[in-house]
Scaffold this active site. Sequence first.
Site, PDB file in Angstrom:
ATOM      1  CE  LYS A 199      -4.557   1.143   1.342  1.00 19.14           C
ATOM      2  NZ  LYS A 199      -5.684   1.193   2.261  1.00 19.14           N
TER       3      LYS A 199
ATOM      4  CE  LYS B 189      -4.137 -15.457  -5.388  1.00 19.02           C
ATOM      5  NZ  LYS B 189      -3.967 -14.432  -4.294  1.00 19.02           N
TER       6      LYS B 189
ATOM      7  CE  LYS C 184     -12.485 -11.678  -1.606  1.00 16.75           C
ATOM      8  NZ  LYS C 184     -12.895 -12.780  -0.778  1.00 16.75           N
TER       9      LYS C 184
HETATM   10  P1  ADP Z   1      -9.211 -12.520  -2.396  1.00 21.10           P
HETATM   11  O1  ADP Z   1      -7.748 -12.231  -3.214  1.00 21.10           O
HETATM   12  O2  ADP Z   1     -10.380 -12.874  -3.502  1.00 21.10           O
HETATM   13  O3  ADP Z   1      -9.642 -11.219  -1.815  1.00 21.10           O
HETATM   14  P2  ADP Z   1      -8.531 -13.602   0.032  1.00 21.10           P
HETATM   15  O4  ADP Z   1      -7.137 -13.129   0.018  1.00 21.10           O
HETATM   16  O5  ADP Z   1      -9.540 -13.199   0.914  1.00 21.10           O
HETATM   17  O6  ADP Z   1      -8.957 -13.750  -1.626  1.00 21.10           O
HETATM   18  O7  ADP Z   1      -8.321 -15.206   0.116  1.00 21.10           O
HETATM   19  C1  ADP Z   1      -8.783 -16.051   1.351  1.00 21.10           C
HETATM   20  C2  ADP Z   1      -7.978 -17.193   1.249  1.00 21.10           C
HETATM   21  O8  ADP Z   1      -7.964 -18.019  -0.156  1.00 21.10           O
HETATM   22  C3  ADP Z   1      -6.208 -17.183   1.268  1.00 21.10           C
HETATM   23  O9  ADP Z   1      -5.615 -17.949   2.093  1.00 21.10           O
HETATM   24  C4  ADP Z   1      -5.845 -17.232  -0.103  1.00 21.10           C
HETATM   25  O10 ADP Z   1      -4.497 -18.165  -0.230  1.00 21.10           O
HETATM   26  C5  ADP Z   1      -6.696 -18.158  -0.869  1.00 21.10           C
HETATM   27  N1  ADP Z   1      -6.915 -17.805  -2.370  1.00 21.10           N
HETATM   28  C6  ADP Z   1      -7.491 -16.597  -2.682  1.00 21.10           C
HETATM   29  N2  ADP Z   1      -7.313 -16.732  -4.184  1.00 21.10           N
HETATM   30  C7  ADP Z   1      -6.790 -17.686  -4.504  1.00 21.10           C
HETATM   31  C8  ADP Z   1      -6.531 -18.155  -5.800  1.00 21.10           C
HETATM   32  N3  ADP Z   1      -6.587 -17.604  -7.026  1.00 21.10           N
HETATM   33  N4  ADP Z   1      -5.772 -19.528  -5.853  1.00 21.10           N
HETATM   34  C9  ADP Z   1      -5.716 -20.190  -4.563  1.00 21.10           C
HETATM   35  N5  ADP Z   1      -5.774 -19.923  -3.504  1.00 21.10           N
HETATM   36  C10 ADP Z   1      -6.650 -18.509  -3.360  1.00 21.10           C
END
Ligand code: ADP
Length: 322
Positions: free
Chosen positions: A111, A190, A193
């Site tokens: 950030k 990847k 959200k």
């Molecule tokens: P986002 O990137 O959508 O905000 P989060 O950071 O809340 O998702 O992810 C929560 C958990 O899900 C984390 O432990 C992360 O490693 C796993 N995760 C999120 N996106 C992926 C992905 N594309 N592939 C594998 N694991 C993921």
Amino acid sequence: MRVLSGIQPTGRFHWGNYFGAIRQYIELQDEAEDAFYFIANLHALTTVRNPEELWQWTWDAAIDLVALGLDPDRATLFVQSDVPEVSELSWLLMTGTPMGLLERCHAYKDKQARGLSADAGLFTYPVLMAADILAYDSDTVPVGEDQGQHIEVCRDLAASFNHHFGETFVMPKAKIIDTSARVPGIDGEKMSKSYNNTLDVFEDPKVLGKQIMRIKTDSRPMDQPKDPETDHLFQLYWLFADDAQREEMATTYRRGGFGYGEVKKALAGLAVRFFDEARQRRRELESQPERIRQILGDGAAQARKKAAEVLLRAQRVCGVKG
Ligand code: ADP
Ligand code: TRP
């Protein structure tokens, strides 16, 4: 083995969350002697500033996790903020946390690097996470690769507290979930959200079908053979397919002469079927809000009991309680 993990309610769960985190958490509930899973709403507050959304996503996360197989009889499921002991413990840890340690943490560093102003919540996020882990004497923390650094911070803080005040905290270990499970989004990046490229676990099947049709593919002619290993549509198909289906699809790719539309249709069919049972369970749970309240209430009571014990231990050794 005492397992603990948390997941932030920052939106509805997508395939990346399921294959990269949730599925493994749920599998561990059978191996662990104790399993604590919580919905990290206090962490989510560092990014979600809309109260209705935060509340709704917290509630949805609870229903989703149970629908996906988290069993409240085998694991303790609760909401992070229902255990105030953790916030108190977080302060005790904060007093011994070097600024430099937090300055190196990537959420804050990224950030800063983008020239955005960060708040103290984001800066001290890893300390609250350390308190989450230490409050339950957890020794095994299943997390995605992106959380590995936070577990290291937790271990540093536990070690330095133990060194200064005497053995107080159990030293936890990360159980990093296989990185090959990184799930691509509809644009091939990847799935996340923040990139707006997600396919959600409980998406309406019709809407999901349309979203799958929008998955980006290359424009090479149909008759050309393609390498399944480097194709993100194939990677998504792979998640839901059994061995024979994977093999057959890989052969089709290598042979060429097929349209991506067919692969997408096959993927949609498999994905809908894969989550069908969970979707059915979710519908039932949704109509029983009392049951969800009860699960979260029981979970919080159980979690508080353990956290209060650890907090008291920490308070005693550092001299804030006699
Ligand atoms: P986002 O990137 O959508 O905000 P989060 O950071 O809340 O998702 O992810 C929560 C958990 O899900 C984390 O432990 C992360 O490693 C796993 N995760 C999120 N996106 C992926 C992905 N594309 N592939 C594998 N694991 C993921
Ligand atoms: N920071 C984690 C994530 O974004 C969620 C989390 C909060 C967590 N506290 C935790 C994970 C404690 C494991 C242990 O995914």
